[in-house]
Each structure stands twice: as C-alpha cells, then as structure tokens.
Design an enzyme around this catalytic site. Structure first.
Site, PDB file in Angstrom:
ATOM      1  N   GLY A  36       0.809  -1.232  -0.112  1.00 56.15           N
ATOM      2  CA  GLY A  36       0.022   0.069   0.128  1.00 56.15           C
ATOM      3  C   GLY A  36       1.193   1.241   0.066  1.00 56.15           C
ATOM      4  O   GLY A  36       0.343   2.361  -0.445  1.00 56.15           O
ATOM      5  N   THR A  38       3.021   4.697   1.109  1.00 51.40           N
ATOM      6  CA  THR A  38       2.623   5.944   1.756  1.00 51.40           C
ATOM      7  C   THR A  38       1.077   6.295   1.686  1.00 51.40           C
ATOM      8  O   THR A  38       0.312   6.420   2.312  1.00 51.40           O
ATOM      9  CB  THR A  38       3.426   7.150   1.060  1.00 51.40           C
ATOM     10  OG1 THR A  38       4.815   6.837   1.455  1.00 51.40           O
ATOM     11  CG2 THR A  38       3.119   8.578   1.907  1.00 51.40           C
ATOM     12  N   GLY A 177       6.032  24.379   7.759  1.00 52.78           N
ATOM     13  CA  GLY A 177       5.818  24.190   6.368  1.00 52.78           C
ATOM     14  C   GLY A 177       4.372  24.047   5.938  1.00 52.78           C
ATOM     15  O   GLY A 177       3.473  23.500   6.428  1.00 52.78           O
ATOM     16  N   VAL A 180       1.486  21.313   0.837  1.00 60.92           N
ATOM     17  CA  VAL A 180       0.466  20.512   0.791  1.00 60.92           C
ATOM     18  C   VAL A 180      -0.267  19.671   2.058  1.00 60.92           C
ATOM     19  O   VAL A 180      -1.291  19.844   2.580  1.00 60.92           O
ATOM     20  CB  VAL A 180       0.313  19.640  -0.198  1.00 60.92           C
ATOM     21  CG1 VAL A 180      -0.776  18.629  -0.647  1.00 60.92           C
ATOM     22  CG2 VAL A 180       0.896  20.023  -1.730  1.00 60.92           C
ATOM     23  N   ARG A 264       9.573  15.719   1.418  1.00 58.96           N
ATOM     24  CA  ARG A 264       9.735  14.339   1.684  1.00 58.96           C
ATOM     25  C   ARG A 264      11.136  13.835   0.947  1.00 58.96           C
ATOM     26  O   ARG A 264      11.197  14.481  -0.418  1.00 58.96           O
ATOM     27  CB  ARG A 264       8.586  13.220   1.168  1.00 58.96           C
ATOM     28  CG  ARG A 264       7.257  13.755   1.860  1.00 58.96           C
ATOM     29  CD  ARG A 264       6.117  12.932   1.399  1.00 58.96           C
ATOM     30  NE  ARG A 264       6.382  11.523   1.633  1.00 58.96           N
ATOM     31  CZ  ARG A 264       5.885  10.647   2.603  1.00 58.96           C
ATOM     32  NH1 ARG A 264       5.480  11.378   3.633  1.00 58.96           N
ATOM     33  NH2 ARG A 264       6.404   9.294   2.751  1.00 58.96           N
ATOM     34  N   HIS A 437     -26.877  23.578 -15.479  1.00 59.01           N
ATOM     35  CA  HIS A 437     -27.274  24.620 -14.639  1.00 59.01           C
ATOM     36  C   HIS A 437     -28.245  24.199 -13.460  1.00 59.01           C
ATOM     37  O   HIS A 437     -29.009  23.508 -13.771  1.00 59.01           O
ATOM     38  CB  HIS A 437     -27.947  25.902 -15.242  1.00 59.01           C
ATOM     39  CG  HIS A 437     -28.299  27.007 -14.391  1.00 59.01           C
ATOM     40  ND1 HIS A 437     -27.667  27.780 -13.620  1.00 59.01           N
ATOM     41  CD2 HIS A 437     -29.569  27.333 -14.098  1.00 59.01           C
ATOM     42  CE1 HIS A 437     -28.122  28.722 -12.879  1.00 59.01           C
ATOM     43  NE2 HIS A 437     -29.541  28.312 -13.183  1.00 59.01           N
TER      44      HIS A 437
HETATM   45  P1  NAI Z   1       5.917  20.561   0.131  1.00 60.35           P
HETATM   46  O1  NAI Z   1       7.332  20.605  -0.674  1.00 60.35           O
HETATM   47  O2  NAI Z   1       4.679  20.610  -0.497  1.00 60.35           O
HETATM   48  O3  NAI Z   1       5.837  21.920   1.215  1.00 60.35           O
HETATM   49  C1  NAI Z   1       6.760  21.948   2.199  1.00 60.35           C
HETATM   50  C2  NAI Z   1       6.961  23.304   2.755  1.00 60.35           C
HETATM   51  O4  NAI Z   1       7.766  23.600   3.796  1.00 60.35           O
HETATM   52  C3  NAI Z   1       7.309  24.503   1.386  1.00 60.35           C
HETATM   53  O5  NAI Z   1       6.514  25.378   1.434  1.00 60.35           O
HETATM   54  C4  NAI Z   1       8.546  24.869   2.247  1.00 60.35           C
HETATM   55  O6  NAI Z   1       8.722  26.320   1.845  1.00 60.35           O
HETATM   56  C5  NAI Z   1       8.450  24.689   3.560  1.00 60.35           C
HETATM   57  N1  NAI Z   1       9.485  24.790   4.490  1.00 60.35           N
HETATM   58  C6  NAI Z   1      10.763  24.147   4.104  1.00 60.35           C
HETATM   59  N2  NAI Z   1      11.556  24.351   5.201  1.00 60.35           N
HETATM   60  C7  NAI Z   1      11.006  25.166   5.997  1.00 60.35           C
HETATM   61  C8  NAI Z   1      10.966  25.766   7.318  1.00 60.35           C
HETATM   62  N3  NAI Z   1      12.355  25.471   7.894  1.00 60.35           N
HETATM   63  N4  NAI Z   1      10.187  26.509   8.031  1.00 60.35           N
HETATM   64  C9  NAI Z   1       9.006  26.844   7.574  1.00 60.35           C
HETATM   65  N5  NAI Z   1       8.687  26.087   6.209  1.00 60.35           N
HETATM   66  C10 NAI Z   1       9.318  25.492   5.637  1.00 60.35           C
HETATM   67  O7  NAI Z   1       6.234  19.351   1.066  1.00 60.35           O
HETATM   68  P2  NAI Z   1       5.014  18.465   1.897  1.00 60.35           P
HETATM   69  O8  NAI Z   1       3.758  19.429   2.357  1.00 60.35           O
HETATM   70  O9  NAI Z   1       5.714  17.859   2.909  1.00 60.35           O
HETATM   71  O10 NAI Z   1       4.519  17.396   1.078  1.00 60.35           O
HETATM   72  C11 NAI Z   1       5.493  16.403   0.552  1.00 60.35           C
HETATM   73  C12 NAI Z   1       5.005  15.750  -0.708  1.00 60.35           C
HETATM   74  O11 NAI Z   1       3.606  15.115  -0.587  1.00 60.35           O
HETATM   75  C13 NAI Z   1       4.767  16.997  -1.731  1.00 60.35           C
HETATM   76  O12 NAI Z   1       5.315  16.846  -2.804  1.00 60.35           O
HETATM   77  C14 NAI Z   1       3.115  16.929  -2.013  1.00 60.35           C
HETATM   78  O13 NAI Z   1       2.892  17.148  -3.463  1.00 60.35           O
HETATM   79  C15 NAI Z   1       2.847  15.486  -1.489  1.00 60.35           C
HETATM   80  N6  NAI Z   1       1.550  15.351  -1.124  1.00 60.35           N
HETATM   81  C16 NAI Z   1       0.712  15.506  -1.733  1.00 60.35           C
HETATM   82  C17 NAI Z   1      -0.647  15.543  -1.335  1.00 60.35           C
HETATM   83  C18 NAI Z   1      -1.720  15.815  -2.312  1.00 60.35           C
HETATM   84  O14 NAI Z   1      -1.605  15.585  -3.475  1.00 60.35           O
HETATM   85  N7  NAI Z   1      -3.257  16.141  -1.911  1.00 60.35           N
HETATM   86  C19 NAI Z   1      -1.074  15.459   0.121  1.00 60.35           C
HETATM   87  C20 NAI Z   1       0.150  15.285   0.638  1.00 60.35           C
HETATM   88  C21 NAI Z   1       1.684  15.067   0.321  1.00 60.35           C
END
Ligand code: NAI
Length: 457
Positions: A36, A38, A177, A180, A264, A437
């Site tokens: 499965g 993450t 952070g 997303v 990640r 609509h």
């Molecule tokens: P992300 O890369 O989307 O966001 C991480 C955020 O942390 C960035 O905005 C960055 O500027 C910020 N950041 C980094 N260092 C920091 C600091 N020291 N202090 C404050 N802010 C800081 O990574 P995230 O949210 O952890 O997600 C990981 C991956 O998982 C992403 O690629 C995302 O697309 C994927 N994901 C997708 C989902 C969806 O499609 N709905 C749901 C959850 C995750």
C-alpha cells in the site's frame, strides 16, 4: 527468472505489478512492510478519511444556517480514527486480494540491487533470497524530511506519519511548512477545534499555487482562526515533556505538539544503486521520461524517487504504466507531466492542472489569464460556499496552458480542465460546450467563455 522484479509495494510498485498482467508478464513484488505504501498506509487515504470526518463536523456545525436544528455537536476523535483505520484496512485487503488474483508473487523483505537482473531480499529473520528478473522497477517511495532542531521524537515533534495516529486530539499544534501536507492538516485540525499555528519560510500558503487561489485559502484559514506565520523562519525549539516553545522573531509560540511538514526525501539510500550504476542526485533517480529507464537500461524507477517529477500517487501510477509498457512492448507511454491534476484537500479544496501563470511565463509563453469568482454562481450560493474562484491560463491567441479551481468540489471539477489542457484545446473550443445549471462547474464555463473573449455573466 521473473519478467519483472518490483522493489516497493506502494502506488508505483503495486500499479506496475497489476498492469504487467495485461501483457502476461510474471512479477515478483518485494515489500518490507505491508502492501500500500505511503498513499494507503500513511498518506492520501488515511489523511483524506480524517479530513472527511472534519468536513462532516464542519457541515453539522453550520447546519442551523440551513434550517437544520442540531444539539451542540462534538468531535469524537477516537471514532474518527477508527473509521480512518477501517477505510485503510478495507483498501489494503482489497489490494492484496487483487494482486493475488493477478498472480503477482508477493515477497516479504527488504530488496536491494545485487547486480545485473538480480535483487537481494533480506527477510525479517535475517535470511536472504536472490530474485532474478529480466527487468527491475525501483519504487521505494519517500519518507518525511525534517529540519535541524526539529528531529522527530514521535510525541512532541512528529511527522505526518505519527499525526495520522494521534490517539487523542491535540489542543495546540504548530505546523512547520505550509505546503500541501501542512495546509491539509491545518485545515482539518482547525475544523475540529484544535488551535493551529502554521509557519512557512516563503510568503504564501502552498508556494507555487496561483495567488488568486492562495487568497481564497488564506481567507478561509483566517476564518477558521488559523494563525499564519508566513515568510518567517523558526528558531530552535525548547522542548519539555508536554510542550514545545518555538521562537519566531522576537516572539515565542507555545504548543503541545509540532508537526513537521517540510517535504519528503527519497528512500533510496540502502538499496545499493551503485551495484549496477544507477545514477542519482541526493537520492532522487534520474530517468528517461519517455520510458522511465534509469542510467542502467534494465532498471526502471517510478514514483516519489524520480528526480524532478511531482511526488503524487497518481503520477506514480502513470509512471508505472509507462515503465511496464516499455518493458513489455518496447513502446513508450510517456507521462504528460503538463496535464497532471493536483488537489489540495483543504476546506475549501484547491486544485490545478498544467501551468500556473508564473510557470507559463517562466517557460517563455506569452500569456492571457481570466478569472471567474463563485460569488454569483447559483449552486455555490445554494451551498453557502461562495468564496471560490476559477483561473484560466492560456497562450495569447493560443491553447489552454493551465487552470486552477478553488472552492467546493475543486478536486473533482479539475478533471474537465485536465482534458482541455491535456488535449491542448483552444479556449473557444472548450467554451463551446455547455455546463449544467445550476452547478459549481458553471464557474469553469464562465471563465472559459471569458478566455475565448466572450464572457456571459
Ligand atoms: P511541500 O514541498 O509541498 O511543502 C513543504 C513546505 O515547507 C514548503 O512550502 C517549504 O517552503 C516549507 N519549508 C521548508 N523548510 C521550512 C522551514 N524551515 N520552516 C518553514 N517552512 C519550511 O512538502 P509536503 O507538504 O511535506 O508534502 C510532501 C509531498 O507530498 C509533496 O510533494 C506533495 O505534493 C505530496 N503530497 C500531496 C498531497 C496531495 O496531492 N493532496 C497530499 C500530501 C502530500
């Protein structure tokens, strides 16, 4: 000898194993945990199951506005958690059954490359097995990153892995952070009554998202009472057994728990990429995007470990299909990375496909944009959710390049724009179709009509 050995049983790996069935290929699927990945165990599915509980709670809380009288609703965290676990178990068991009916050989253990066409599997008891295959697909996925001083201890400082299993609702949470993961947790936790602080080094929520959509989200976050600290760095925390104090500029914020959501990292460290010369950069594997082949031609990589592509389950599915198609037929089924839908499951949802205005400009396009808000959209008014908007990005006098929808149901509605962007439609071609609509999707029709130079409302 198998046709394919797949290392990793998440969306990339299990999709490859399932899809191989179409070509009658034999597959060994090697997984160290449960099947499965993450998505099913620690990501998309459990997170959205909790978010769904939060959304039901928010709906019930606002019931009086619709003439529905309820007593003061409360959020039962353990029940929501139990429901989430049931959803996950159902899907994991269903997937295991499906793999069995497709005659995939499931091999428990940790897989690593052991030379041309060879994978070494180390089992829990320390014994090893060597698997031989004509092609190998690496699909080992990713794990949460952290920042210095905020190492995960599972209690006061956690990643999304632990946050999905909190046995009680925290009363005060800091999220580091506002990507997303950070925004989805912030939205859900605030909806169910937790005090939320969110810290982001860049100056907007979900950096990279269209500013018009970000405005919708930050307005909703303000209304939920989320304290947004944007464009700031956090200092080193002081942690006691039950709380964490975070310095931010001259101030401090005290919470019970910190959720670190700063991206990640790929899990490729211990799989011996060097055994057959698979090139990588900081753990991310570079591939030929037409075939998903790595620098070692019989080794493919898919999913979160691929360099420069979005870390999304649906991208992993598509990459797995491309890899297996190439292994089976020698043909390419390249992923169209310019038409990948992206959904942020906040409340309201935000979704987009293709290029944002900034990305289109950076790619050298001359760009036109239109926007249609949901304030006058009948169905949005009926639902009491008029804060959304639709933004369309197109090439000047040319094709659609991208679109963003912010508002109720955005994650479902984005798919009509996925086709329009994917088929490189002109705004006037897409605008020629009618929307039912009253629907919220009418906002998309209106924005497309404006893009075609003939707005209606
Ligand atoms: P992300 O890369 O989307 O966001 C991480 C955020 O942390 C960035 O905005 C960055 O500027 C910020 N950041 C980094 N260092 C920091 C600091 N020291 N202090 C404050 N802010 C800081 O990574 P995230 O949210 O952890 O997600 C990981 C991956 O998982 C992403 O690629 C995302 O697309 C994927 N994901 C997708 C989902 C969806 O499609 N709905 C749901 C959850 C995750």
């Amino acid at each position: 000898m198998y046709d394919i050995a797949v290392i990793g049983g998440g969306p990339g790996g299990y999709a490859a194993a399932l899809f191989a069935h179409n070509f009658g290929l034999s597959v060994a699927l090697i997984e160290k945990d449960r099947i499965g990945g993450t998505c099913l165990l620690r990501g998309c599915i459990p997170a959205k199951a909790l978010i769904q509980s939060g959304e039901v709670f928010a709906t019930v809380k606002s019931a009086a506005e619709f003439g529905v009288v309820t007593s003061d609703p409360t959020f039962d965290w353990p029940v929501a958690l139990e429901r989430k676990t049931k959803v996950v178990e159902g899907l994991v068991n269903g997937l295991a059954g499906l793999l069995k009916t497709r005659s995939v050989d499931m091999i428990d253990g940790f897989g690593s490359l052991a030379g041309d066409g060879k994978v070494n599997v180390t089992h829990d008891d320390g014994s090893t097995t060597e698997i031989e295959a004509r092609a190998i697909i690496i699909a080992t996925g990713s794990a949460p990153s952290t920042i210095p001083g905020y190492e995960i201890n599972g209690t006061t400082i956690v990643s999304s892995d632990e946050a999905l299993d909190w046995d009680a609702q925290p009363s005060r949470v800091a999220i580091i952070g506002a990507g997303v993961i950070g925004c989805e947790f912030a939205s859900f936790l605030a909806d169910v009554g937790t005090e939320v602080h969110i810290f982001e080094v860049q100056d907007q929520l979900v950096p990279g998202m269209e500013p018009e959509a970000e405005k919708v989200l930050s307005r909703a976050f303000r209304r939920k009472g989320i304290k947004m600290h944007l464009g700031v760095g956090v200092g080193q925390p002081t942690t006691s057994e039950t709380s964490v104090v975070i310095p931010v500029g001259d101030e401090t914020v005290e919470v019970d728990t910190v959720l670190v959501a700063v991206g990640r990292q790929p899990m490729t460290e211990s799989i011996n990429l060097d055994a057959i010369g698979v090139s990588s950069d900081r753990g991310f594997i570079s591939v030929d995007r037409a075939t998903m082949q790595t620098s070692a031609s019989s080794v493919y990589a898919v999913g979160d470990i691929v360099a420069g592509t979005p870390q999304l389950a649906h991208v992993a599915f598509a990459e797995a299909i491309a890899a297996v198609t190439h292994i089976a037929t020698g043909e390419t089924a390249a992923v169209d990375y310019n038409a990948v839908p992206m959904v942020v499951y906040t409340h309201p949802e935000i979704a987009w496909v293709g290029r944002t205005e900034a990305a289109a400009l950076a790619d050298g396009f001359s760009v036109e944009t239109t926007e249609h808000g949901m304030r006058g959209v009948g169905r949005a008014i009926i639902q009491g959710q008029t804060g959304g908007t639709v933004k369309i990005v197109s090439e000047t006098d040319g094709q659609l390049l991208g679109a963003t929808v912010a508002g109720p149901g955005a994650g479902e509605m984005i798919h009509e724009l996925m086709y329009a962007v994917g088929f490189e439609a002109l705004p006037q071609e897409a605008a020629a179709f009618i929307h039912a609509h009253p629907t919220i999707s009418e906002a998309i029709g209106e924005a497309l009509m404006a893009s075609a130079g003939r707005a209606l409302h």
